[in-house]
Design an enzyme around this catalytic site. Structure first.
Site, PDB file in Angstrom:
ATOM      1  N   TYR A 193       0.858  -1.165   0.000  1.00  0.00           N
ATOM      2  CA  TYR A 193       0.000   0.000   0.000  1.00  0.00           C
ATOM      3  C   TYR A 193       0.895   1.216   0.000  1.00  0.00           C
ATOM      4  O   TYR A 193       2.022   1.159   0.500  1.00  0.00           O
ATOM      5  CB  TYR A 193      -0.929  -0.023   1.222  1.00  0.00           C
ATOM      6  CG  TYR A 193      -2.319   0.466   0.897  1.00  0.00           C
ATOM      7  CD1 TYR A 193      -3.079  -0.155  -0.096  1.00  0.00           C
ATOM      8  CD2 TYR A 193      -2.867   1.547   1.551  1.00  0.00           C
ATOM      9  CE1 TYR A 193      -4.346   0.289  -0.407  1.00  0.00           C
ATOM     10  CE2 TYR A 193      -4.143   1.995   1.243  1.00  0.00           C
ATOM     11  CZ  TYR A 193      -4.873   1.366   0.262  1.00  0.00           C
ATOM     12  OH  TYR A 193      -6.134   1.816  -0.053  1.00  0.00           O
TER      13      TYR A 193
ATOM     14  N   TRP B 114       1.317   4.077   1.447  1.00  0.00           N
ATOM     15  CA  TRP B 114       1.506   5.041   2.518  1.00  0.00           C
ATOM     16  C   TRP B 114       2.752   4.788   3.361  1.00  0.00           C
ATOM     17  O   TRP B 114       2.926   5.422   4.393  1.00  0.00           O
ATOM     18  CB  TRP B 114       0.284   5.018   3.444  1.00  0.00           C
ATOM     19  CG  TRP B 114      -0.929   5.611   2.835  1.00  0.00           C
ATOM     20  CD1 TRP B 114      -2.054   4.952   2.445  1.00  0.00           C
ATOM     21  CD2 TRP B 114      -1.171   6.997   2.550  1.00  0.00           C
ATOM     22  NE1 TRP B 114      -2.980   5.834   1.934  1.00  0.00           N
ATOM     23  CE2 TRP B 114      -2.457   7.099   1.995  1.00  0.00           C
ATOM     24  CE3 TRP B 114      -0.417   8.158   2.728  1.00  0.00           C
ATOM     25  CZ2 TRP B 114      -3.011   8.318   1.599  1.00  0.00           C
ATOM     26  CZ3 TRP B 114      -0.965   9.373   2.324  1.00  0.00           C
ATOM     27  CH2 TRP B 114      -2.258   9.439   1.772  1.00  0.00           C
TER      28      TRP B 114
END
Length: 763
Positions: A111, A113
């Site tokens: 992901y 982030w």
């Protein structure tokens, strides 16, 4: 005590400077940031926290019995091993799976982030490694945040990024907007965060300035504080998940009272007559009038009609939070919000129209950087198989099963190895007990992590990765004017290594080191990525310092493009010369493309549909599982700001005093939230800032099962995703539906289990 030498760095929640004062890390936000995020103060306690992973670990059962499906993940002992042994084992397993099952047997989970740095971006690193050194992987598409919107917007208005980032700016709102209809609000806890870094948090100030000029903000939703006080918003409480019905009621008043902009609808849109037949009840015998909408959403009919009349004839902006589409039929509020803006004739006007997710992230509502910002090339992936990101449990539990997605009939691949670097699915995903079952089906789960998240605890091979403070990098993004030299602020924790160094060592074992590294070390790559921006600045005769100068200065101001309204603004100015990139070239109020898919859960125009899960019986309350204010998703949950927001070690759940009183719950009590999927503990906070019948528990508390051997263990820390439903928004997008869930709440009276989420596993 000496004043520390502060060096520049950047994070998704702000640019900052930091340095050591004795054994304490001092973190100061960038001086030009008018509203810095408190999340920055998670760093000082996190950098040397006991939750950090100190050395490579391998699950004992995997070591002794080899790879294969097992329900022992998350239950077995983890055994420390040397780096050489861990890398040798992993390289051998990658070869085995590739040779026996093809690269279609490998899923590259990640992901985006993990880091604001453009080089040490774990998602880019793992995908580059799997493409170049292994030969490809099964990928995921879209995001948990905006899975439904990612798919619906290109059909009806335009590609996701241009529509969300380039259409309406905060500057234009301050200057032009008369009324903001904010469905789900624009909470500044969300806009505190932006991928690639944020140098200036402007949202709170922009709303303050707009309100002072006379702009009126209406907040529609179950939570009063989803707009900041500075907006001076009027709160219109409505039942969770009923925004589409409310918007239909507003649209009905506009249509029947002749307040809609027929000229705009005729020239700029397709499909309005078909939609109007539905709206007025010609197709199904049910007029979607204010009284009909009121019965569903709880807003009085007179108020609905009054709002519609007030909206007509002024500069109106319709916004909606990510949260609206993170629910059953999540495509519908996105579509209907755009239709409402079209009926008002506002799309493409400065400060008006429709802006999906304004305020949901720091980069929406800002002008674009006028020079390119480089990222790490990921290579080419020859594997065509993919899944919508929120369908990972479905894939692992049902290999070979068919599924629909955006007009395609697809099949879930048969994945044997999951490689996760950057991200924590035990935060993002829904129905965590089902996710545990899904991960039990694979042969091997590999995780790079800096701390002992639940995902790391469930891995077969755990490789300790550095955190951002322990690396050099460049912080930059396409909607922030500051490029930041991210200096290293601390040495790597224990045996932790950069993801890049881990992948380079693995690539060497697979005979692909040169192809993966291209002969560069980390600093060489950072200089290489910087050069693209430097050259573009030089072409424009703008200051373009060499890398060493940039690194010493610590930051570089970059030029911004003019605010033209993007593709939507150009379309409004000249629809023939600048058609929208939709099938018709116009705003699609009804979509022939979507209608042709034949999905009963996503028809060819915005529609109100009944939901599978609503409160009642043994689960009488709505749970709103929204984003936390004290951390980014689950990152640094053990940091000072995040830990300080908890009560008695638990995440805090808000409940209306009426609902609390009916259950004998007092302020600060530990409560049990439960439904048919699972249960968790949380601390109760009584508040009138949410509707009766609604409780709110933010996501991101690390999953902490009281008894890992139990099939449905109690999470003692307060992770709401043990309760949420793992089902797609519709067959169109298969997006995440984790925002809303039906639950019961009771006061917890048993022996209170300790919270051990941040303790290293025994091994």
């Amino acid at each position: 005590m000496d004043v520390p030498d502060l060096k520049p760095h950047s994070s998704h929640w702000g640019v900052f400077r930091a340095g050591w004062q004795g054994d304490t890390l001092v973190v100061e936000p960038h001086p030009s940031d008018p509203d810095p995020s408190a999340i920055l103060q998670n760093f000082p306690e996190a950098v040397r926290h006991r939750a950090r992973i100190a050395q490579p670990m391998v699950r004992r059962g995997w070591l002794e019995h080899g790879p294969g499906p097992t329900d022992r993940r998350g239950r077995d002992e983890l055994v420390p091993v040397s780096w050489d042994r861990a890398l040798d084992l992993l390289a051998g397993e990658l070869r085995r799976v590739r040779d026996a099952h093809g690269v279609e047997g490998i899923f590259g989970g990640s992901y985006g982030w993990s880091s604001a740095g453009r080089f040490h971006h774990a998602q880019s690193q793992v995908h580059r490694f799997l493409n170049i050194a292994v030969g490809g992987y099964v990928r995921s598409v879209n995001s948990y945040s905006a899975g439904a919107a990612n798919v619906i917007l290109p059909h009806i208005l335009g590609p996701f990024e241009p529509v969300t980032r380039h259409s309406v700016t905060w500057e234009a709102i301050v200057q032009h907007t008369g009324l903001v209809l904010a469905f789900g609000g624009m909470a500044v806890r969300n806009s505190a965060v932006g991928g690639g870094g944020v140098s200036r948090h402007v949202e709170r100030g922009a709303m303050r300035e707009a309100a002072a000029r006379g702009c009126r903000f209406l907040l529609f939703g179950p939570l009063r504080d989803d707009l900041p006080q500075e907006a001076g918003a009027e709160w219109v409480p409505l039942s969770p998940g009923t925004d589409t019905a409310l918007m239909l009621g507003l649209a009905h008043t506009l249509a029947t009272e002749g307040l809609h902009d027929r000229a705009f609808l005729d020239r700029f849109c397709v499909g309005y007559p078909e939609f109007e037949d539905y709206l007025l009840g010609r197709t199904d015998g049910v007029a979607k009038d204010a009284a009909w909408a009121s019965a569903i959403c709880g807003v009085p009919a007179d108020q609905i009609m009054a709002i519609a009349r007030q909206a007509a004839g002024q500069r109106v902006l319709v916004t909606m939070a990510h949260s609206l589409q993170r629910a059953e039929h999540g495509e519908q509020p996105v579509w209907m919000g755009m239709v409402l803006a079209a009926m008002l004739g506002q799309i493409g006007l400065p400060g008006g129209g429709f802006n999906y997710a304004l305020g949901s992230i720091a980069h929406y509502g800002k002008r674009m950087v006028a020079v390119p910002v480089a990222g790490l090339p990921q290579g080419r992936n020859p594997v065509r198989a993919f899944i919508p990101v929120a369908r990972i449990s479905d894939m692992l539990l049902n290999p070979g099963a068919p599924f629909d997605y955006n007009g395609q009939a697809l099949t879930y691949p048969d994945v044997k190895l999951v490689y996760w670097a950057g991200g924590n699915p035990f935060h993002h995903h829904q129905d965590l007990n089902r996710l545990r079952e899904a991960f039990a089906k694979v042969d091997t789960l590999v995780v790079h992590e800096s701390a002992w998240t639940a995902t790391a605890r469930h891995a077969d091979i755990v490789l300790p990765a550095t955190m951002t403070l322990e690396r050099e990098d460049i912080g930059a993004t396409t909607t922030d004017p500051l490029m930041v030299a991210m200096h290293r602020l601390a040495p790597p924790f224990a045996e932790a290594r950069d993801d890049y160094d881990i992948f380079a060592a693995l690539a060497e074992r697979l005979g692909k080191r040169e192809e993966f590294t291209e002969g560069r070390d980390a600093r060489g790559w950072i200089e290489h990525l910087y050069e693209r921006t430097r050259a573009a600045l030089a072409e424009k005769n703008l200051p373009a310092p060499d890398f060493e100068t940039f690194w010493q200065q610590g930051e570089l101001e970059m030029p911004l493009e003019e605010d033209t309204g993007g593709i939507v603004g150009a379309f409004r100015r000249d629809p023939e010369a600048a058609p929208l990139p939709t099938p018709s070239g116009k705003v699609e109020i009804a979509s022939a493309t979507i209608a042709a898919f034949g999905y009963d859960d996503c028809p060819g125009h915005p529609t109100w549909m009944d939901r599978v899960e609503v409160p009642g019986g043994e689960a009488p309350l709505w749970l709103v599982a929204n984003q936390p204010a004290t951390r980014l998703h689950s990152q640094l949950d053990f940091g000072g700001t995040s830990a300080g927001s908890k009560h008695r070690g638990r995440e805090v759940m808000r409940i209306h005093p009426t609902d609390a009183g009916a259950r004998g719950v007092a302020e600060g009590d530990i409560v049990r939230l439960f439904n048919q999927r699972g249960a968790c503990l949380a601390a109760a906070a009584l508040s009138e800032d949410l509707m009766p019948g609604v409780v709110q528990l933010p996501t991101g508390a690390w999953y902490d099962p009281a008894d890992a051997e139990d099939a449905k263990p109690l999470c003692v820390h307060g992770n709401p995703n043990v309760l949420t439903r793992d089902a797609g928004t519709s067959r169109l997008s298969q997006g995440c539906t984790g925002q809303l869930t039906a639950v019961q709440v009771e006061r917890f009276t048993g022996n209170l289990p300790p919270v051990k989420a941040w303790d290293p596993p025994v091994g």
